[in-house]
Design a protein around this motif. Structure first.
Motif, short mmCIF file in Angstrom:
data_model
loop_
_atom_site.label_atom_id
_atom_site.label_comp_id
_atom_site.label_asym_id
_atom_site.label_seq_id
_atom_site.Cartn_x
_atom_site.Cartn_y
_atom_site.Cartn_z
N MET A 92 -13.16 19.92 -24.61
CA MET A 92 -11.97 19.09 -24.79
C MET A 92 -12.26 17.85 -25.64
SD MET A 92 -9.36 20.59 -23.77
CE MET A 92 -8.20 19.23 -23.92
N PRO A 93 -13.34 17.07 -25.37
CA PRO A 93 -13.64 15.97 -26.29
C PRO A 93 -13.92 16.47 -27.71
CG PRO A 93 -14.84 15.70 -24.22
CD PRO A 93 -14.23 17.06 -24.19
N LEU A 94 -14.62 17.63 -27.83
CA LEU A 94 -14.91 18.18 -29.16
C LEU A 94 -13.62 18.53 -29.88
CD1 LEU A 94 -16.91 19.32 -31.25
CD2 LEU A 94 -16.88 21.48 -29.98
N LEU A 95 -12.66 19.08 -29.17
CA LEU A 95 -11.38 19.44 -29.76
C LEU A 95 -10.68 18.23 -30.35
CD1 LEU A 95 -9.16 21.67 -30.10
CD2 LEU A 95 -8.28 20.94 -27.89
N PHE A 96 -10.64 17.12 -29.60
CA PHE A 96 -9.97 15.92 -30.09
C PHE A 96 -10.73 15.29 -31.27
CE2 PHE A 96 -7.61 16.06 -26.08
CZ PHE A 96 -6.36 15.65 -26.51
N VAL B 100 -9.94 20.32 -17.31
CA VAL B 100 -9.84 21.78 -17.25
C VAL B 100 -8.39 22.23 -17.41
CG1 VAL B 100 -10.17 23.82 -15.81
CG2 VAL B 100 -11.93 22.07 -15.88
N THR B 101 -7.47 21.57 -16.71
CA THR B 101 -6.07 21.97 -16.76
C THR B 101 -5.47 21.66 -18.13
OG1 THR B 101 -5.96 21.44 -14.40
CG2 THR B 101 -3.89 21.90 -15.51
N ARG C 59 -17.88 22.51 -16.69
CA ARG C 59 -18.86 22.16 -17.71
C ARG C 59 -18.34 22.47 -19.11
NH1 ARG C 59 -24.70 24.17 -15.18
NH2 ARG C 59 -24.73 22.69 -13.42
N THR C 60 -17.65 23.59 -19.25
CA THR C 60 -17.11 23.96 -20.55
C THR C 60 -16.04 22.98 -21.00
OG1 THR C 60 -17.54 26.29 -20.05
CG2 THR C 60 -16.02 25.82 -21.85
N ALA C 61 -15.12 22.63 -20.11
CA ALA C 61 -14.03 21.72 -20.46
C ALA C 61 -14.56 20.34 -20.82
CB ALA C 61 -13.04 21.62 -19.31
N THR D 274 -10.62 27.40 -24.76
CA THR D 274 -10.22 26.64 -23.57
C THR D 274 -9.05 27.32 -22.85
OG1 THR D 274 -8.72 25.21 -24.84
CG2 THR D 274 -11.00 24.45 -24.55
N SER D 275 -8.14 27.91 -23.63
CA SER D 275 -7.01 28.60 -23.02
C SER D 275 -7.39 29.97 -22.49
CB SER D 275 -5.87 28.76 -24.03
OG SER D 275 -5.09 27.59 -24.08
N ALA D 276 -8.25 30.67 -23.21
CA ALA D 276 -8.61 32.04 -22.81
C ALA D 276 -9.27 32.06 -21.44
CB ALA D 276 -9.52 32.66 -23.85
#
Length: 455
Positions: A181-185, A17-18, A175-177, A324-326
């Motif tokens: 985050m894996p999708l982003l990478f 999350v962070t 749950r969102t992170a 993720t940032s918003a």
């Protein structure tokens, strides 16, 4: 381990999350174009130094303050100051300035992110494939001239952020992170491999990391430090709120290291996904500036095999990074509204409406108010509302917040209290971090702040 719903369920959840809070448009949109216009490798070198010795120490200090105060930034700082019995200026003011900054950032962030979503949908429908450069320019100009269209996509992005942040910490942020985050990478890795295959990968690597004579101007140095601040989202208290939600089992030094490395990896991967394509096209300038993402890259995608699919993938990536940032930028404001007695969903909706209302200043800056310079009489001629918001936050609020957090943890808090908050208190790592926070960080952030005041 705490089982309260306002605490992260695990160390992994906290890190994801962070890291999502740190990773955003500053990495995927900001880093490539700022590195491009500043010549590449020299800028990247200063950026890495600033990330390691300025931004990262402040990042850990923010987390420490959040865990010590257990509340929104104004509440956490006020509680900590009251507990320590420290006089002087009200620390809560720094938290309030940070919350105001998160709202202002979101007001233009959501417009840029909304455009990414619009472009992604257009690319799925076949847009950009085979387009001539003038058609790409005209498409971007038409989008920004249509306030209604921008408002629709800005509203959709803001609404999605509100839905996620309205849930509790575990059902919303966690749950969102864990998905995004894996999708982003994965998306970044796919794009980087594709760019390296069809583009000039060696030229891109040389541009970003090669040894060459750099243009060591003060402007470049300050932009590199400012970019380090922006990419890890320090200085506005957004990171502090995750310290408040962090369990006592999290080791701050290790968590900080992992999060900063993940943030850096996204920025570097973004550069490796973009610059090989740029250098494969001799008529494209890597120093294209902010237009790199919405004009230069679509022009490149139009020439590539499966250009529409590549464009769709890239703009989905941009939207994911922004989301993720918003939601992280919304977290401090929503937490403060909860402390004031509002239910979390109500606070999220209220904050979302505020952000959406302010976003019209940016949308109109791109459209009918492109020549409206509200503070021209004060020496800010040529700066629209969008320019004033973005430059004001980046050049004034971020260094002000970073300097404040460094002074609070490095000088106002008793050294014993700081040591008790960290497991590395007796080792060399603590001495390096604490010394850096007390001496180097205030000097650099102070110079950054003064540089913004001097025309």
């Amino acid at each position: 381990m705490s089982q309260r719903p306002d605490r992260f369920s695990s160390r992994l959840a906290f890190v994801l999350v962070t890291a999502g809070a740190a990773v955003g448009l500053g990495n995927v949109w900001g880093f490539p174009y700022i590195a491009g216009k500043n010549g590449g490798a020299g800028f990247v070198f200063v950026y890495l130094l600033a990330l390691g010795f300025v931004a990262a120490p402040i990042f850990m200090a923010e987390l420490l303050l959040g865990r010590a105060g257990r509340g929104s930034p104004p509440m956490a700082l006020a509680r900590l100051q009251a507990h320590l019995g420290t006089g002087g200026p009200r620390w809560a003011i720094v938290g309030w300035v940070g919350i105001a900054a998160t709202v202002l950032i979101l007001s233009y962030y959501s417009v840029i992110a909304g455009q990414a979503l619009a472009y992604a949908l257009a690319a799925v429908g076949g847009a950009f494939s085979g387009w001539a450069p003038d058609r790409v320019v005209a498409y971007e100009a038409a989008f920004k001239a249509d306030v209604g269209r921008m408002a629709l996509w800005t509203g959709l992005f803001t609404g999605l952020s509100v839905v996620i942040i309205a849930a509790d910490i575990r059902a919303g942020l966690e749950r969102t992170a864990k998905v995004l985050m894996p999708l982003l990478f994965v998306l970044l890795a796919v794009l980087a491999v594709y760019a390296g295959t069809v583009g000039d990968f060696s030229a891109a690597v040389d541009f970003l990391f090669g040894v060459r004579t750099a243009d060591w101007t003060a402007h470049m140095l300050f932009e590199a430090v400012g970019q380090a601040f922006f990419t890890v989202s320090v200085g506005i208290g957004g990171i502090m709120i995750f310290g408040a939600y962090m369990g006592d089992e999290v080791r701050l030094p290790n968590a900080t290291l992992w999060i900063v490395l993940m943030d850096l990896a996204v920025a570097i991967l973004a550069g490796l996904a973009i610059f090989p394509l740029v250098f494969a096209a001799p008529d494209i300038d890597p120093a294209a500036g902010p237009g790199l993402v919405y004009i230069t890259l679509p022009t490149l995608f139009a020439r590539l095999p499966m250009g529409s699919a590549v464009a769709a993938l890239f703009f989905v990536l941009l939207g994911v990074a922004a989301l993720t940032s918003a939601i992280a930028l919304m977290a401090p404001g929503v937490a403060r509204l909860q402390e004031a007695g509002l239910k979390r969903p109500t606070g999220a909706v209220l904050l979302g409406l505020t952000v959406f209302g302010l976003s019209f200043l940016t949308m109109l800056s791109f459209a009918g108010w492109r020549t409206v310079y509200p503070l021209a009489g004060l020496g800010f001629d040529g700066m629209t509302f969008f320019d004033l918001i973005r430059e004001g936050v980046n050049n004034f609020v971020l260094p002000f917040g970073g300097l404040s957090f460094a002074l609070i943890v490095g000088w106002a808090m008793p050294a014993l209290r700081v040591r008790q908050s960290l497991p590395m208190a007796e080792g060399w790592r603590f001495r390096v971090w604490y010394g850096t926070l007390r001496y180097l960080v205030p000097v650099v952030t102070g110079l950054l702040f003064l540089a913004a005041l001097v025309p």
